[in-house]
Structures are given as C-alpha cells and as structure tokens.
Design an enzyme around this catalytic site. Structure first.
Site, PDB file in Angstrom:
ATOM      1  N   TRP A 102     -30.567  17.955 -35.143  1.00 23.35           N
ATOM      2  CA  TRP A 102     -31.177  18.867 -36.396  1.00 23.35           C
ATOM      3  C   TRP A 102     -30.007  19.895 -36.559  1.00 23.35           C
ATOM      4  O   TRP A 102     -29.831  20.415 -38.083  1.00 23.35           O
ATOM      5  CB  TRP A 102     -32.389  19.267 -36.017  1.00 23.35           C
ATOM      6  CG  TRP A 102     -32.722  20.122 -34.908  1.00 23.35           C
ATOM      7  CD1 TRP A 102     -33.816  19.120 -34.323  1.00 23.35           C
ATOM      8  CD2 TRP A 102     -32.880  21.225 -35.004  1.00 23.35           C
ATOM      9  NE1 TRP A 102     -34.274  20.826 -33.625  1.00 23.35           N
ATOM     10  CE2 TRP A 102     -33.231  21.467 -34.000  1.00 23.35           C
ATOM     11  CE3 TRP A 102     -32.313  22.601 -35.830  1.00 23.35           C
ATOM     12  CZ2 TRP A 102     -33.497  22.893 -33.161  1.00 23.35           C
ATOM     13  CZ3 TRP A 102     -31.717  23.184 -34.641  1.00 23.35           C
ATOM     14  CH2 TRP A 102     -32.650  24.266 -33.930  1.00 23.35           C
ATOM     15  N   ASN A 103     -29.861  20.471 -35.033  1.00 27.91           N
ATOM     16  CA  ASN A 103     -29.252  22.142 -36.009  1.00 27.91           C
ATOM     17  C   ASN A 103     -27.571  21.759 -36.580  1.00 27.91           C
ATOM     18  O   ASN A 103     -27.530  22.766 -37.398  1.00 27.91           O
ATOM     19  CB  ASN A 103     -28.944  22.755 -34.283  1.00 27.91           C
ATOM     20  CG  ASN A 103     -27.910  22.113 -33.556  1.00 27.91           C
ATOM     21  OD1 ASN A 103     -28.086  20.992 -33.239  1.00 27.91           O
ATOM     22  ND2 ASN A 103     -26.780  23.085 -32.859  1.00 27.91           N
ATOM     23  N   LYS A 126     -28.849   8.052 -35.140  1.00 29.16           N
ATOM     24  CA  LYS A 126     -30.423   7.609 -34.907  1.00 29.16           C
ATOM     25  C   LYS A 126     -30.291   9.086 -35.552  1.00 29.16           C
ATOM     26  O   LYS A 126     -29.960  10.457 -35.012  1.00 29.16           O
ATOM     27  CB  LYS A 126     -30.592   7.512 -33.702  1.00 29.16           C
ATOM     28  CG  LYS A 126     -32.159   7.588 -33.592  1.00 29.16           C
ATOM     29  CD  LYS A 126     -32.763   8.347 -34.507  1.00 29.16           C
ATOM     30  CE  LYS A 126     -33.731   9.488 -33.455  1.00 29.16           C
ATOM     31  NZ  LYS A 126     -34.085  10.629 -34.499  1.00 29.16           N
ATOM     32  N   PRO A 127     -30.406   9.779 -37.125  1.00 30.47           N
ATOM     33  CA  PRO A 127     -29.946  10.906 -37.160  1.00 30.47           C
ATOM     34  C   PRO A 127     -32.028  11.941 -36.327  1.00 30.47           C
ATOM     35  O   PRO A 127     -32.563  10.724 -36.171  1.00 30.47           O
ATOM     36  CB  PRO A 127     -30.160  11.821 -38.890  1.00 30.47           C
ATOM     37  CG  PRO A 127     -30.816  10.249 -39.343  1.00 30.47           C
ATOM     38  CD  PRO A 127     -30.300   8.992 -38.044  1.00 30.47           C
ATOM     39  N   GLY A 177     -27.587  16.427 -27.650  1.00 32.58           N
ATOM     40  CA  GLY A 177     -29.201  16.771 -28.090  1.00 32.58           C
ATOM     41  C   GLY A 177     -29.670  17.585 -26.441  1.00 32.58           C
ATOM     42  O   GLY A 177     -28.731  18.065 -25.781  1.00 32.58           O
ATOM     43  N   SER A 178     -30.884  17.999 -26.575  1.00 36.17           N
ATOM     44  CA  SER A 178     -30.659  18.634 -25.118  1.00 36.17           C
ATOM     45  C   SER A 178     -30.551  18.047 -23.812  1.00 36.17           C
ATOM     46  O   SER A 178     -30.948  16.565 -23.752  1.00 36.17           O
ATOM     47  CB  SER A 178     -32.871  18.710 -24.956  1.00 36.17           C
ATOM     48  OG  SER A 178     -33.124  17.578 -24.786  1.00 36.17           O
ATOM     49  N   GLU A 199     -23.533  15.787 -25.009  1.00 34.27           N
ATOM     50  CA  GLU A 199     -23.560  16.977 -25.460  1.00 34.27           C
ATOM     51  C   GLU A 199     -24.894  17.720 -25.344  1.00 34.27           C
ATOM     52  O   GLU A 199     -25.121  17.252 -26.136  1.00 34.27           O
ATOM     53  CB  GLU A 199     -22.366  17.159 -27.092  1.00 34.27           C
ATOM     54  CG  GLU A 199     -21.096  16.090 -26.745  1.00 34.27           C
ATOM     55  CD  GLU A 199     -20.134  16.325 -26.739  1.00 34.27           C
ATOM     56  OE1 GLU A 199     -20.129  17.800 -26.097  1.00 34.27           O
ATOM     57  OE2 GLU A 199     -19.117  15.825 -26.550  1.00 34.27           O
ATOM     58  N   LEU A 200     -24.891  18.373 -24.449  1.00 36.96           N
ATOM     59  CA  LEU A 200     -25.854  19.070 -24.129  1.00 36.96           C
ATOM     60  C   LEU A 200     -26.260  19.733 -24.044  1.00 36.96           C
ATOM     61  O   LEU A 200     -25.366  20.964 -24.829  1.00 36.96           O
ATOM     62  CB  LEU A 200     -26.301  18.300 -22.810  1.00 36.96           C
ATOM     63  CG  LEU A 200     -26.466  17.012 -22.704  1.00 36.96           C
ATOM     64  CD1 LEU A 200     -26.498  16.676 -21.458  1.00 36.96           C
ATOM     65  CD2 LEU A 200     -27.314  16.459 -22.700  1.00 36.96           C
ATOM     66  N   CYS A 233     -25.615  25.351 -30.028  1.00 38.96           N
ATOM     67  CA  CYS A 233     -25.339  24.519 -28.457  1.00 38.96           C
ATOM     68  C   CYS A 233     -24.574  26.110 -28.194  1.00 38.96           C
ATOM     69  O   CYS A 233     -24.541  26.490 -26.697  1.00 38.96           O
ATOM     70  CB  CYS A 233     -25.153  24.001 -28.714  1.00 38.96           C
ATOM     71  SG  CYS A 233     -23.770  22.960 -29.353  1.00 38.96           S
TER      72      CYS A 233
HETATM   73  P1  NAD Z   1     -33.519  16.988 -28.731  1.00 38.34           P
HETATM   74  O1  NAD Z   1     -32.120  16.454 -26.806  1.00 38.34           O
HETATM   75  O2  NAD Z   1     -35.209  17.043 -29.078  1.00 38.34           O
HETATM   76  O3  NAD Z   1     -33.273  15.650 -29.564  1.00 38.34           O
HETATM   77  C1  NAD Z   1     -31.436  15.018 -30.010  1.00 38.34           C
HETATM   78  C2  NAD Z   1     -31.555  13.460 -30.937  1.00 38.34           C
HETATM   79  O4  NAD Z   1     -31.969  12.888 -29.764  1.00 38.34           O
HETATM   80  C3  NAD Z   1     -33.072  13.363 -32.324  1.00 38.34           C
HETATM   81  O5  NAD Z   1     -31.866  12.236 -32.724  1.00 38.34           O
HETATM   82  C4  NAD Z   1     -34.378  12.545 -31.309  1.00 38.34           C
HETATM   83  O6  NAD Z   1     -35.126  11.894 -31.906  1.00 38.34           O
HETATM   84  C5  NAD Z   1     -33.499  11.647 -29.743  1.00 38.34           C
HETATM   85  N1  NAD Z   1     -34.186  11.526 -28.811  1.00 38.34           N
HETATM   86  C6  NAD Z   1     -35.291  11.973 -28.880  1.00 38.34           C
HETATM   87  N2  NAD Z   1     -35.563  11.287 -27.378  1.00 38.34           N
HETATM   88  C7  NAD Z   1     -35.101  10.369 -27.119  1.00 38.34           C
HETATM   89  C8  NAD Z   1     -35.160   8.751 -26.297  1.00 38.34           C
HETATM   90  N3  NAD Z   1     -36.202   9.399 -25.157  1.00 38.34           N
HETATM   91  N4  NAD Z   1     -33.994   8.597 -26.279  1.00 38.34           N
HETATM   92  C9  NAD Z   1     -32.915   8.574 -27.530  1.00 38.34           C
HETATM   93  N5  NAD Z   1     -33.076   9.710 -28.482  1.00 38.34           N
HETATM   94  C10 NAD Z   1     -34.432  10.261 -28.150  1.00 38.34           C
HETATM   95  O7  NAD Z   1     -32.530  17.979 -28.756  1.00 38.34           O
HETATM   96  P2  NAD Z   1     -32.970  19.085 -30.299  1.00 38.34           P
HETATM   97  O8  NAD Z   1     -33.802  20.102 -29.860  1.00 38.34           O
HETATM   98  O9  NAD Z   1     -33.533  17.840 -30.989  1.00 38.34           O
HETATM   99  O10 NAD Z   1     -31.381  19.924 -30.124  1.00 38.34           O
HETATM  100  C11 NAD Z   1     -31.223  20.683 -29.980  1.00 38.34           C
HETATM  101  C12 NAD Z   1     -30.705  20.298 -28.603  1.00 38.34           C
HETATM  102  O11 NAD Z   1     -28.934  20.549 -28.542  1.00 38.34           O
HETATM  103  C13 NAD Z   1     -30.337  21.879 -27.495  1.00 38.34           C
HETATM  104  O12 NAD Z   1     -30.677  22.137 -26.469  1.00 38.34           O
HETATM  105  C14 NAD Z   1     -29.188  21.833 -27.998  1.00 38.34           C
HETATM  106  O13 NAD Z   1     -28.119  23.244 -27.544  1.00 38.34           O
HETATM  107  C15 NAD Z   1     -28.198  21.050 -28.271  1.00 38.34           C
HETATM  108  N6  NAD Z   1     -26.785  20.563 -28.774  1.00 38.34           N
HETATM  109  C16 NAD Z   1     -25.955  20.308 -27.650  1.00 38.34           C
HETATM  110  C17 NAD Z   1     -25.029  20.323 -28.212  1.00 38.34           C
HETATM  111  C18 NAD Z   1     -23.447  19.845 -27.604  1.00 38.34           C
HETATM  112  O14 NAD Z   1     -22.785  19.897 -28.689  1.00 38.34           O
HETATM  113  N7  NAD Z   1     -23.468  19.949 -26.712  1.00 38.34           N
HETATM  114  C19 NAD Z   1     -24.791  20.550 -30.411  1.00 38.34           C
HETATM  115  C20 NAD Z   1     -25.779  20.755 -30.902  1.00 38.34           C
HETATM  116  C21 NAD Z   1     -26.934  20.782 -30.238  1.00 38.34           C
END
Ligand code: NAD
Length: 464
Positions: A102-103, A126-127, A177-178, A199-200, A233
C-alpha cells in the site's frame, strides 16, 4: 490475460513502447486527479504523492526508450567460429503476477507492470486492499493510452486468499511487501517452479562522517527519514553520527524536524501526511512505547495527533535505543528514527551491516572518494553518497533491490526488464558441423580438442 497475451506479444516492441510513452504523458497531464487520489486513499502529503507520479512517469519513458533495444536478440560467438551462429532470444514469460503493498500503490503496481508489459507479458495485479483505487486509476490511464483490453487485469482482495491465488495462476511473480510475506510467496513459487522477484523490507542506515557538510546532511536526513512519513522500504530508521559532529548535526537536524508541517490539506501547504491505518498507527506507537520503556530518550515527536486526523503521528527521533528494544532490529515502517554515535568509519560500516536486512544506505562526507570506498563496504542493494534515497531510486538506468532478507532480484535498469523474459538460445549451424571432428574417432577428437583449447589459451583467442 492468458487468452489475449499472444496477440500482445506478437506486436513489435516499439508499438508496445508507444503505450508506455502515452501513459507518461497522461500521468503528467492528469496529475491533479492522481495527486488527490493518492492523498485521499494513501494519506500522503501532496509533495510525496507527486514523487510517486514521477516514479511512474520516469520508468515509463526510460523503458519505452531503452526497452526495445534491450529486448532485441543478442548475437553471440558460437562453438565453431563463423559457422555456428548463436542468438539469445528474449521471450515473455506469459502471464506475470504483480503483488503490491500500500505504501507506493502506483509505483509498485503499475510501475512494475510496465516493464512486464513491454516485454510482451500480460499482467495480473493484486494491489493491497487499502489502496486498490489508486491502482485502478492507473489502469484506466493505460487503457486510455491504448493498452488492449484484458492485457492488464486487477484482482482485488485479501492477500492470503487472492494473492496466493495469483501465485497459483501466473508464470512469474513480482512481489513487493514485507520479508515475512516474501518468504511465503517464495515457498509457493518454489512449489510451482516459477521464478519470482522479491522486493522486501529494510532497516536502513544513514551515516554522517566527521567531515560532512552538516547543513546539507541535516536537510538530506530529514528527507531520507521522513519521506512518505517513513512508510518507505528505503527510508532511514538508523542515524549513525560520528561522535565529533553528533551534537552539531543534531542541532540542525532536530530544528528541521520540528518545523515539518503535518496535515491533510489537498495542497502543497504540508510536508507530511498520515499513516495508512489505525492498525499501523498502533504498531508505530507500540515501537516507540517499547523503546521508551527500555530506556530510550525522546528527542522530538513521539505523539499521535488526533487533532489533525485519526492516523497522524509526529516525526520522532530517539536517542540511546538499546539493542534489545523491538525497534532496534525490526522495521518500524513509520516516522521513527534512532540516533547512534560512532567513533570511526569502520564502526559505522559495521553497525550499518549489523542487520538481517540489506536494502539501502546513505553516507555523508566531503571526501567523495572515501564515501565511495565506504559505500562498497555496506551490504545493501543501493547506497547514496551525499544524497537521500530519492537519488538512488530515481537513477533508474541502474538496478535497485535488496541484499540479504531485503529481497531477490532487481527492478529498474536492464535487469528490471529482462527478469520478465525467459531467454532462449537458438543455434544455427552453417555449411559444416561437428561431423568431421567426430569422424576422426573418439581418441583423435579428444586430442584435437585439447590442442585447440590450449592454442586458444596461449593465443588469447576469444573462443569458444
Ligand atoms: P505485506 O507483505 O503485508 O503485503 C504486501 C502484499 O502482499 C499485499 O498486497 C498483500 O495483500 C499481499 N499478501 C499478503 N499475504 C499474502 C500471501 N500469503 N500470498 C500472496 N500475497 C500476499 O506488506 P505491507 O505491510 O503491505 O508492505 C510493507 C512492507 O513492504 C514493508 O516491509 C516494506 O519495507 C516493504 N516494501 C518493500 C519495497 C521494496 O522495494 N523493497 C517497497 C515497498 C515496501
């Protein structure tokens, strides 16, 4: 997506690139709409919202200009000089799944879909469920830019259900994501034997060396720590200050932090917006309370601001954060930064590397050579000397991604495009093949080849 992908892939890369260029123009001409939506749905300040629009427009144009050449066949020397012609062909994977957080709901959904589309893939995005409208807005702009119907699809909903269904259905996954979810996605992709880029998270450091220009460093550190209210991130959560200049730097830094303007106005009158959700506000508050309970000292901030809106939180600077506090190692992903004092460059490098993450870092010094040498010692995917993350993440001709638990694979640059392709080596043999060599019998074949390999080494021939 699967049904329409072959027609899209059959188009010339230049035709596909033209869609990206039109998107570039639309993002800029319709920016007011995009800025309002990013502010209303993601809680950004207008300035930070514009950074995100730029992070779609810049790669759109870069990939449109450079992509077709990167996707063209590459010619290589073959086994038999002049007679073996080898081409490396870049095929699209087919259907690519983009799972986004979401960020940065545009940059990390549409922004990553663009190179995948240019490479001839169809894409299913999948946003995050909190920022689906932003993604849908960009999808509507792409339709206006001439993207054929069906080539880009959006499936909205819960991550564990819909995200995992996407991983089940596609030929390649681009996940942001995370690190915790990234591990789940990687295991799932491994089960299906499909590739993925991840990308985490990060726990990034900014080091101010003893010889730094302190005014520039303080101004850059504010941008680096509080961009998008720290929900980024690559933003800094650990400030490493050389003890000789720590107090002088902090005077300048804290003064600037205190002057940051928070608010929800739909204009450029504020510097910082709000956190994404009440749950996230709770996490940020819990990290700060835990830090204070473990003996950290608050230098500035540390307060929610319900008077401004339900999820506002002040930019916060902590000193003396002990190693066993939660936020010392864990990513807060909010406007909270901890100050550490070091007595040498080597100690700064060692602290910057003392984390499971390896995403981004920043070093401030007047000695540019020293900065570049220190940068190579830090195990992160990107390091900026005398600038904040904007400069590294905006330099999109070069790849960006994470070391260690911060990810696998790269966005941007040639690598960011070619990850969305599967390479195929096609050899065409002309006139004579390997027949005459093998016709000598196995023993003479071995002797001839040994002789040829030794000669190539001695004469430094570029063969095979
Ligand atoms: P998240 O991992 O909770 O969610 C990310 C996405 O994954 C969402 O769309 C979510 O619905 C989906 N998701 C959740 N569970 C899933 C599963 N089991 N299978 C498939 N998809 C699933 O992350 P968040 O809290 O939304 O985002 C913040 C994190 O993202 C932070 O850790 C941040 O550092 C990281 N991030 C990394 C980058 C990068 O480029 N390295 C950029 C932005 C954010």
């Amino acid at each position: 997506a699967r049904a329409v992908q072959p027609d899209w892939a059959a188009r010339a890369p230049r035709d596909r690139a033209a869609v990206l260029l039109r998107l570039h123009d639309l993002v800029l001409s319709r920016q007011e709409e995009g800025l309002d939506l990013l502010q209303l749905e993601a809680g950004k300040s207008r300035g930070h919202a514009f950074e995100e629009l730029a992070a779609v427009a810049i790669p759109a144009r870069w990939y449109a200009r450079r992509g077709p050449a990167l996707l063209a066949d590459t010619h290589h020397a073959g086994l038999i000089p002049l007679l073996s012609q080898v081409r490396e062909v870049h095929h699209p994977h087919g259907v690519v799944g983009v799972i986004a957080p979401w960020n940065y709901p545009l940059m990390l959904s549409i922004g990553d879909a663009l190179p995948a589309l240019l490479a001839g893939n169809a894409v299913v995005i999948k946003p995050d469920e909190k920022t689906t409208l932003c993604t849908l807005w960009a999808v509507s702009l792409l339709a206006e830019a001439g993207l054929p119907e069906g080539v880009l699809q959006v499936v909205a909903g819960d991550g564990a259900v819909v995200g995992s269904a996407v991983v089940d259905a596609v030929d390649y996954v681009c996940f942001t994501g995370s690190s915790a979810t990234g591990r789940i996605v990687a295991r799932h992709a491994a089960d299906r034997l499909i590739s993925c880029s991840l990308e985490l998270g990060g726990k990034n450091s900014l080091y101010v060396a003893a010889d730094a220009d302190l005014d520039r460093a303080a101004e850059g550190a504010v941008r680096d720590c509080f961009g998008n209210l720290g929900q980024l991130c690559v933003s800094t959560e650990r400030l490493l200050l050389h003890a000789d200049i720590a107090e002088a730097f902090l005077d300048r830094f804290l003064d600037r932090v205190r002057r940051l303007r928070l608010g929800a106005e739909l204009d450029f009158s504020t510097d910082l917006g709000c956190l994404i959700s009440p749950e996230h506000l709770g996490r940020v508050q819990a990290h700060v309370e835990d830090a204070l309970a473990h003996g950290a000292r608050l230098l500035v901030g540390g307060r929610a601001r319900p008077d401004l809106g339900p999820t506002f939180y002040e930019p916060t600077v902590l000193d003396g954060l002990p190693a066993h506090a939660e936020s010392a190692a864990e990513e807060t992903f909010g406007p909270v930064v901890a100050v550490y004092r070091v007595t040498s460059d080597a100690e700064a490098v060692s602290m910057a590397n003392d984390t499971e993450y390896g995403l981004n870092a920043s070093i401030w010094t007047r000695d540019l050579h020293r900065g570049a040498v220190l940068a190579r010692q830090i195990r992160t995917g990107t390091v900026a000397v005398n600038e904040a993350y904007h400069a590294t993440s905006g330099s999109i001709a070069a790849p960006m991604g994470g070391h260690k638990a911060s990810g696998i694979g790269r966005r941007y640059g040639g690598a960011g495009l070619l990850r969305f392709t599967e390479s195929q080596t096609v050899l065409v043999q002309r006139l004579v093949g390997l027949g005459p060599l093998y016709a000598q019998g196995p023993e003479r074949t071995v002797r001839s080849l040994t002789l040829a390999l030794r000669a190539a080494r001695t004469l430094r021939l570029p063969w095979p």
